[in-house]
Motif scaffolding. Sequence first.
Motif, PDB file in Angstrom:
ATOM      1  N   ILE A  35       0.920  -1.045  -0.023  1.00 50.04           N
ATOM      2  CA  ILE A  35       0.083  -0.071   0.060  1.00 50.04           C
ATOM      3  C   ILE A  35       0.927   1.282  -0.001  1.00 50.04           C
ATOM      4  O   ILE A  35       1.884   1.231   0.776  1.00 50.04           O
ATOM      5  CB  ILE A  35      -0.981   0.070   1.059  1.00 50.04           C
ATOM      6  CG1 ILE A  35      -1.720  -1.438   1.417  1.00 50.04           C
ATOM      7  CG2 ILE A  35      -1.769   1.445   1.377  1.00 50.04           C
ATOM      8  CD1 ILE A  35      -2.862  -1.220   2.576  1.00 50.04           C
ATOM      9  N   MET A  36       0.815   2.000  -0.939  1.00 48.74           N
ATOM     10  CA  MET A  36       1.543   3.197  -0.919  1.00 48.74           C
ATOM     11  C   MET A  36       0.750   4.431  -0.855  1.00 48.74           C
ATOM     12  O   MET A  36      -0.454   4.542  -1.174  1.00 48.74           O
ATOM     13  CB  MET A  36       2.151   3.304  -2.385  1.00 48.74           C
ATOM     14  CG  MET A  36       1.598   3.579  -3.636  1.00 48.74           C
ATOM     15  SD  MET A  36       2.695   3.522  -4.921  1.00 48.74           S
ATOM     16  CE  MET A  36       3.131   1.961  -5.123  1.00 48.74           C
ATOM     17  N   THR A  37       1.288   5.566  -0.382  1.00 49.53           N
ATOM     18  CA  THR A  37       0.406   6.905  -0.468  1.00 49.53           C
ATOM     19  C   THR A  37       0.539   7.674  -1.680  1.00 49.53           C
ATOM     20  O   THR A  37       1.312   7.393  -2.611  1.00 49.53           O
ATOM     21  CB  THR A  37       1.112   7.904   0.697  1.00 49.53           C
ATOM     22  OG1 THR A  37       2.279   8.363   0.100  1.00 49.53           O
ATOM     23  CG2 THR A  37       1.331   7.218   1.823  1.00 49.53           C
ATOM     24  N   ASP A  38      -0.445   8.635  -1.979  1.00 47.64           N
ATOM     25  CA  ASP A  38      -0.191   9.575  -2.875  1.00 47.64           C
ATOM     26  C   ASP A  38       0.724  10.632  -2.546  1.00 47.64           C
ATOM     27  O   ASP A  38       1.346  10.346  -1.089  1.00 47.64           O
ATOM     28  CB  ASP A  38      -1.450  10.402  -3.308  1.00 47.64           C
ATOM     29  CG  ASP A  38      -1.536  10.804  -4.453  1.00 47.64           C
ATOM     30  OD1 ASP A  38      -0.583  10.927  -5.525  1.00 47.64           O
ATOM     31  OD2 ASP A  38      -2.976  11.055  -5.039  1.00 47.64           O
ATOM     32  N   ASP A  39       1.181  11.249  -3.279  1.00 48.60           N
ATOM     33  CA  ASP A  39       2.226  12.310  -3.009  1.00 48.60           C
ATOM     34  C   ASP A  39       1.918  13.046  -1.557  1.00 48.60           C
ATOM     35  O   ASP A  39       0.945  13.849  -1.614  1.00 48.60           O
ATOM     36  CB  ASP A  39       2.542  13.382  -3.889  1.00 48.60           C
ATOM     37  CG  ASP A  39       3.895  14.081  -3.824  1.00 48.60           C
ATOM     38  OD1 ASP A  39       4.369  14.311  -2.638  1.00 48.60           O
ATOM     39  OD2 ASP A  39       4.564  14.490  -4.910  1.00 48.60           O
ATOM     40  N   GLN A  97       2.448   4.868  10.095  1.00 49.51           N
ATOM     41  CA  GLN A  97       1.471   4.540  11.522  1.00 49.51           C
ATOM     42  C   GLN A  97       0.176   4.037  11.309  1.00 49.51           C
ATOM     43  O   GLN A  97      -0.523   3.312  11.695  1.00 49.51           O
ATOM     44  CB  GLN A  97       1.245   5.685  12.674  1.00 49.51           C
ATOM     45  CG  GLN A  97       2.662   6.086  13.334  1.00 49.51           C
ATOM     46  CD  GLN A  97       2.331   7.171  14.239  1.00 49.51           C
ATOM     47  OE1 GLN A  97       1.516   8.130  13.601  1.00 49.51           O
ATOM     48  NE2 GLN A  97       3.340   7.246  15.378  1.00 49.51           N
ATOM     49  N   ALA A  98      -0.297   4.662  10.048  1.00 43.25           N
ATOM     50  CA  ALA A  98      -1.593   4.376   9.488  1.00 43.25           C
ATOM     51  C   ALA A  98      -1.598   2.845   8.670  1.00 43.25           C
ATOM     52  O   ALA A  98      -2.562   2.347   8.775  1.00 43.25           O
ATOM     53  CB  ALA A  98      -2.173   5.427   8.491  1.00 43.25           C
ATOM     54  N   GLY A  99      -0.285   2.535   8.313  1.00 44.43           N
ATOM     55  CA  GLY A  99      -0.368   1.017   7.538  1.00 44.43           C
ATOM     56  C   GLY A  99       0.075   1.196   6.308  1.00 44.43           C
ATOM     57  O   GLY A  99      -0.055   0.091   5.559  1.00 44.43           O
ATOM     58  N   ASN A 100       0.704   2.301   5.680  1.00 43.54           N
ATOM     59  CA  ASN A 100       1.310   2.128   4.416  1.00 43.54           C
ATOM     60  C   ASN A 100       2.744   1.758   4.385  1.00 43.54           C
ATOM     61  O   ASN A 100       3.275   1.529   5.505  1.00 43.54           O
ATOM     62  CB  ASN A 100       1.384   3.951   3.891  1.00 43.54           C
ATOM     63  CG  ASN A 100       0.175   4.460   3.812  1.00 43.54           C
ATOM     64  OD1 ASN A 100      -0.402   4.410   2.612  1.00 43.54           O
ATOM     65  ND2 ASN A 100      -0.204   5.579   4.681  1.00 43.54           N
TER      66      ASN A 100
END
Length: 386
Positions: A308-312, A333-336
């Motif tokens: 799972i990746m973040t957007d920028d 911390q959220a899980g990325n």
Amino acid sequence: MKRFSWVALALTLLVLSGCGGETVPPGPEESDAPPAENTEVLPPEVSPLSAEESLLQEMTLEEKVGQLFFPRVPEQNALEDVSAFHLGGYILFGRDTQEKTANDLIQTIAAWQAAAEIPLLIGVDEEGGTVVRLSSNSRLRSKKFPGPKKLWEQGVDVTAADTHEKDLLLRALGFNVNLAPVADVSMNPGDFIYERTTGGDAETARAYVSTVVKMMAQDGIGSVLKHFPGYGGSRDTHTGTAVDSRDMDVFWSSDFLPFQAGMAAGGEKTAILVSHNIVTSMDPNFPASLSPAVHQILREDLGYDGVIMTDDLIMKAVQDCVGEGSAAVMALQAGNDLLITLDYRTEISEVLAAVDSGELSEEAVDSACLRVLRWKAALGLLCPVE
């Protein structure tokens, strides 16, 4: 010099699996006497470590944290930073590809890979249509790749052939990840995301995503399903906070369907990018990218165990929420597992400090890094070398 020895690793795995060890001596000759009661308590079997798990055990904390960053290529010191920060990879944007020849990109990417102790993810946004970082350069392709709507209107075969052509171009230049396809459902031309979608309902988006991701997996290109949990009619998160107030039932009956199709079609070669939208039915306080509740839905309710990746993280929707804190720390911390940001030099230091203070557990870093390594392995990047 590459830091990990695959020869030593292979020998280790052979020993752990019982291959190449000492020969077990033969038992005693058969006897008519009844066998003695065996009271020995045998230890539980220990499964051999995977190559990725063994590699993880050899890595320092700095190396593991560096692998969690998938930044935009910096304007300066890009080559030096590959090894200095142990980066997981680079994403190329328009400024990195325009006016470049194919040989320019091939040589640049090859130099980055040569500097990396662990092979890099090399990504680009080549969705087709309005987002074309490569095919907008006529030196790389005579015309732009068409967008999802125009493409899907021509049918499954044309979509698959277009995807295959795109994959071949990416691979030839040295890319191994395309941050595509867009799995969002939008039927309203007034939506910000509409032009990047098929423009159809959930079933249309599901069929399109499945076709594209299946071909990308066959071609060995990593796909990135975006923007989970579904962009809907939200505003552009580059410019500010976006709030999605739709009911949870809408996501289950519509927005989640293309993501589920992509997970099934791409398997271990597929990652998921999470948006910065605040989805009130999931978490009214945090953008999806920083929300443990959203990641729990993806992991537990949808059963997804890939990257799972973040957007920028430099986008305004995140900065409005983070304040004086660290976007990278909050995202982990959220899980990325993988963080997209241009500010990686600062954010890496903040993540290391958070682990040192106990704000972020090293176990969370290990878990994320292992998923990144497994994605790299699935894409053929961690092949043993002599």
